[in-house]
Design a protein around this motif. Structure first.
Motif, PDB file in Angstrom:
ATOM      1  N   THR A  26      12.585  -1.438  -0.912  1.00  0.00           N
ATOM      2  CA  THR A  26      11.174  -1.551  -0.571  1.00  0.00           C
ATOM      3  C   THR A  26      11.055  -2.385   0.695  1.00  0.00           C
ATOM      4  OG1 THR A  26      10.526  -1.411  -2.879  1.00  0.00           O
ATOM      5  CG2 THR A  26       8.920  -2.350  -1.370  1.00  0.00           C
ATOM      6  N   THR A  27      10.334  -1.861   1.670  1.00  0.00           N
ATOM      7  CA  THR A  27      10.203  -2.560   2.947  1.00  0.00           C
ATOM      8  C   THR A  27       8.791  -3.076   3.200  1.00  0.00           C
ATOM      9  OG1 THR A  27       9.811  -0.448   4.045  1.00  0.00           O
ATOM     10  CG2 THR A  27      12.063  -1.284   4.041  1.00  0.00           C
ATOM     11  N   THR A  28       7.797  -2.443   2.609  1.00  0.00           N
ATOM     12  CA  THR A  28       6.406  -2.854   2.815  1.00  0.00           C
ATOM     13  C   THR A  28       5.550  -2.203   1.744  1.00  0.00           C
ATOM     14  OG1 THR A  28       4.646  -3.025   4.485  1.00  0.00           O
ATOM     15  CG2 THR A  28       5.858  -0.950   4.402  1.00  0.00           C
ATOM     16  N   LYS A  29       4.253  -2.365   1.867  1.00  0.00           N
ATOM     17  CA  LYS A  29       3.306  -1.714   0.948  1.00  0.00           C
ATOM     18  C   LYS A  29       2.280  -0.939   1.768  1.00  0.00           C
ATOM     19  CE  LYS A  29       3.950  -4.965  -2.707  1.00  0.00           C
ATOM     20  NZ  LYS A  29       3.408  -5.718  -3.782  1.00  0.00           N
ATOM     21  N   VAL A  30       1.699   0.059   1.159  1.00  0.00           N
ATOM     22  CA  VAL A  30       0.701   0.888   1.830  1.00  0.00           C
ATOM     23  C   VAL A  30      -0.541   0.046   2.116  1.00  0.00           C
ATOM     24  CG1 VAL A  30      -0.784   2.926   1.618  1.00  0.00           C
ATOM     25  CG2 VAL A  30       1.523   2.969   0.664  1.00  0.00           C
ATOM     26  N   ARG A  31      -0.979   0.084   3.377  1.00  0.00           N
ATOM     27  CA  ARG A  31      -2.202  -0.613   3.769  1.00  0.00           C
ATOM     28  C   ARG A  31      -3.395   0.323   3.582  1.00  0.00           C
ATOM     29  NH1 ARG A  31       0.668  -1.403   8.920  1.00  0.00           N
ATOM     30  NH2 ARG A  31      -0.947   0.016   9.661  1.00  0.00           N
ATOM     31  N   ALA A  32      -4.576  -0.255   3.589  1.00  0.00           N
ATOM     32  CA  ALA A  32      -5.799   0.535   3.403  1.00  0.00           C
ATOM     33  C   ALA A  32      -5.945   1.606   4.479  1.00  0.00           C
ATOM     34  CB  ALA A  32      -7.016  -0.382   3.404  1.00  0.00           C
ATOM     35  N   ASP A  33      -5.542   1.285   5.717  1.00  0.00           N
ATOM     36  CA  ASP A  33      -5.689   2.253   6.807  1.00  0.00           C
ATOM     37  C   ASP A  33      -4.589   3.311   6.837  1.00  0.00           C
ATOM     38  OD1 ASP A  33      -3.791   0.325   7.562  1.00  0.00           O
ATOM     39  OD2 ASP A  33      -4.205   0.590   9.689  1.00  0.00           O
ATOM     40  N   GLU A  34      -3.669   3.261   5.879  1.00  0.00           N
ATOM     41  CA  GLU A  34      -2.574   4.239   5.822  1.00  0.00           C
ATOM     42  C   GLU A  34      -2.743   5.232   4.670  1.00  0.00           C
ATOM     43  OE1 GLU A  34       1.154   1.637   7.482  1.00  0.00           O
ATOM     44  OE2 GLU A  34       0.609   1.370   5.379  1.00  0.00           O
ATOM     45  N   GLN A  35      -3.890   5.264   4.052  1.00  0.00           N
ATOM     46  CA  GLN A  35      -4.094   6.109   2.873  1.00  0.00           C
ATOM     47  C   GLN A  35      -4.420   7.555   3.200  1.00  0.00           C
ATOM     48  OE1 GLN A  35      -5.942   4.018  -0.679  1.00  0.00           O
ATOM     49  NE2 GLN A  35      -6.839   2.917   1.056  1.00  0.00           N
ATOM     50  N   ALA A  52      -2.293  13.045  -2.975  1.00  0.00           N
ATOM     51  CA  ALA A  52      -1.444  11.992  -3.535  1.00  0.00           C
ATOM     52  C   ALA A  52      -1.655  10.647  -2.844  1.00  0.00           C
ATOM     53  CB  ALA A  52       0.023  12.397  -3.453  1.00  0.00           C
ATOM     54  N   GLN A  53      -2.050  10.665  -1.588  1.00  0.00           N
ATOM     55  CA  GLN A  53      -2.221   9.405  -0.863  1.00  0.00           C
ATOM     56  C   GLN A  53      -3.560   8.728  -1.111  1.00  0.00           C
ATOM     57  OE1 GLN A  53      -1.244   9.924   3.266  1.00  0.00           O
ATOM     58  NE2 GLN A  53       0.907   9.632   2.840  1.00  0.00           N
ATOM     59  N   ARG A  54      -4.464   9.386  -1.769  1.00  0.00           N
ATOM     60  CA  ARG A  54      -5.739   8.765  -2.095  1.00  0.00           C
ATOM     61  C   ARG A  54      -5.499   7.578  -3.022  1.00  0.00           C
ATOM     62  NH1 ARG A  54      -8.813  14.357  -3.490  1.00  0.00           N
ATOM     63  NH2 ARG A  54      -8.932  15.137  -1.346  1.00  0.00           N
ATOM     64  N   ASN A  55      -6.170   6.478  -2.763  1.00  0.00           N
ATOM     65  CA  ASN A  55      -6.063   5.259  -3.582  1.00  0.00           C
ATOM     66  C   ASN A  55      -4.628   4.748  -3.694  1.00  0.00           C
ATOM     67  OD1 ASN A  55      -8.893   5.318  -4.217  1.00  0.00           O
ATOM     68  ND2 ASN A  55      -8.430   6.965  -5.658  1.00  0.00           N
ATOM     69  N   SER A  56      -3.859   4.887  -2.625  1.00  0.00           N
ATOM     70  CA  SER A  56      -2.455   4.456  -2.656  1.00  0.00           C
ATOM     71  C   SER A  56      -2.247   3.049  -2.098  1.00  0.00           C
ATOM     72  CB  SER A  56      -1.586   5.453  -1.883  1.00  0.00           C
ATOM     73  OG  SER A  56      -1.985   5.506  -0.529  1.00  0.00           O
ATOM     74  N   GLU A  57      -3.312   2.383  -1.699  1.00  0.00           N
ATOM     75  CA  GLU A  57      -3.176   1.036  -1.137  1.00  0.00           C
ATOM     76  C   GLU A  57      -2.431   0.132  -2.111  1.00  0.00           C
ATOM     77  OE1 GLU A  57      -5.857  -2.595   0.715  1.00  0.00           O
ATOM     78  OE2 GLU A  57      -6.861  -0.898  -0.200  1.00  0.00           O
ATOM     79  N   GLY A  58      -1.448  -0.607  -1.570  1.00  0.00           N
ATOM     80  CA  GLY A  58      -0.676  -1.542  -2.381  1.00  0.00           C
ATOM     81  C   GLY A  58       0.596  -0.973  -2.979  1.00  0.00           C
ATOM     82  N   LEU A  59       0.760   0.349  -2.937  1.00  0.00           N
ATOM     83  CA  LEU A  59       1.984   0.938  -3.485  1.00  0.00           C
ATOM     84  C   LEU A  59       3.167   0.636  -2.555  1.00  0.00           C
ATOM     85  CD1 LEU A  59       0.737   4.437  -4.702  1.00  0.00           C
ATOM     86  CD2 LEU A  59       1.263   2.421  -6.065  1.00  0.00           C
ATOM     87  N   PRO A  60       4.366   0.513  -3.116  1.00  0.00           N
ATOM     88  CA  PRO A  60       5.531   0.188  -2.278  1.00  0.00           C
ATOM     89  C   PRO A  60       5.970   1.357  -1.400  1.00  0.00           C
ATOM     90  CG  PRO A  60       6.211   0.567  -4.540  1.00  0.00           C
ATOM     91  CD  PRO A  60       4.711   0.613  -4.524  1.00  0.00           C
ATOM     92  N   MET A  61       6.466   1.013  -0.221  1.00  0.00           N
ATOM     93  CA  MET A  61       7.075   1.984   0.686  1.00  0.00           C
ATOM     94  C   MET A  61       8.487   1.483   0.970  1.00  0.00           C
ATOM     95  SD  MET A  61       3.947   2.706   3.331  1.00  0.00           S
ATOM     96  CE  MET A  61       4.991   3.559   4.469  1.00  0.00           C
ATOM     97  N   GLY A  62       9.410   2.378   1.168  1.00  0.00           N
ATOM     98  CA  GLY A  62      10.772   1.939   1.388  1.00  0.00           C
ATOM     99  C   GLY A  62      11.609   2.945   2.137  1.00  0.00           C
ATOM    100  N   VAL A  63      12.874   2.613   2.234  1.00  0.00           N
ATOM    101  CA  VAL A  63      13.844   3.482   2.890  1.00  0.00           C
ATOM    102  C   VAL A  63      14.997   3.750   1.929  1.00  0.00           C
ATOM    103  CG1 VAL A  63      13.296   2.708   5.230  1.00  0.00           C
ATOM    104  CG2 VAL A  63      15.065   1.538   3.943  1.00  0.00           C
ATOM    105  N   GLN A  64      15.626   4.883   2.120  1.00  0.00           N
ATOM    106  CA  GLN A  64      16.803   5.207   1.340  1.00  0.00           C
ATOM    107  C   GLN A  64      18.031   4.902   2.180  1.00  0.00           C
ATOM    108  OE1 GLN A  64      17.485   9.363   0.331  1.00  0.00           O
ATOM    109  NE2 GLN A  64      18.501   8.742  -1.557  1.00  0.00           N
ATOM    110  N   VAL A  65      18.974   4.198   1.584  1.00  0.00           N
ATOM    111  CA  VAL A  65      20.232   3.846   2.248  1.00  0.00           C
ATOM    112  C   VAL A  65      21.350   4.626   1.568  1.00  0.00           C
ATOM    113  CG1 VAL A  65      21.813   1.960   2.780  1.00  0.00           C
ATOM    114  CG2 VAL A  65      19.349   1.539   2.769  1.00  0.00           C
TER     115      VAL A  65
END
Length: 84
Positions: A26-35, A52-65
């Motif tokens: 997890t690298t960050t969380k979804v901001r309100a302006d990224e929904q 799927a992106q509706r009401n997604s603020e605060g959900l984790p975002m990440g990268v796969q290694v």
């Protein structure tokens, strides 16, 4: 809804099938302006992503290694570097 998006993330499944060590950081969380999701494509995957992106603020975002087979320690080390 997530079942309709499985096709959109199918590129991540290959690592498990080929037995490559892989993990998610997890690298960050979804901001309100990224929904929102604007796409010039009008297909079922784009439509499902928009919903799927509706009401997604605060959900984790990440990268796969991913690392080469039998290099689990390298994968974990890379994940810890990304996490820092």
């Amino acid at each position: 809804m997530s079942g309709k998006l499985a096709q959109g993330c199918s590129y991540t499944f290959i690592w498990n099938m080929l037995h490559f060590p892989a993990g998610i950081v997890t690298t960050t969380k979804v901001r309100a302006d990224e929904q929102g999701y604007d796409s010039r494509h009008k297909d079922s995957i784009s439509s499902a992503a928009t919903i799927a992106q509706r009401n997604s603020e605060g959900l984790p975002m990440g990268v796969q290694v991913v690392s080469l087979p039998w290099k689990d320690e390298l994968c974990v080390k890379a994940m810890s570097c990304v996490e820092e």
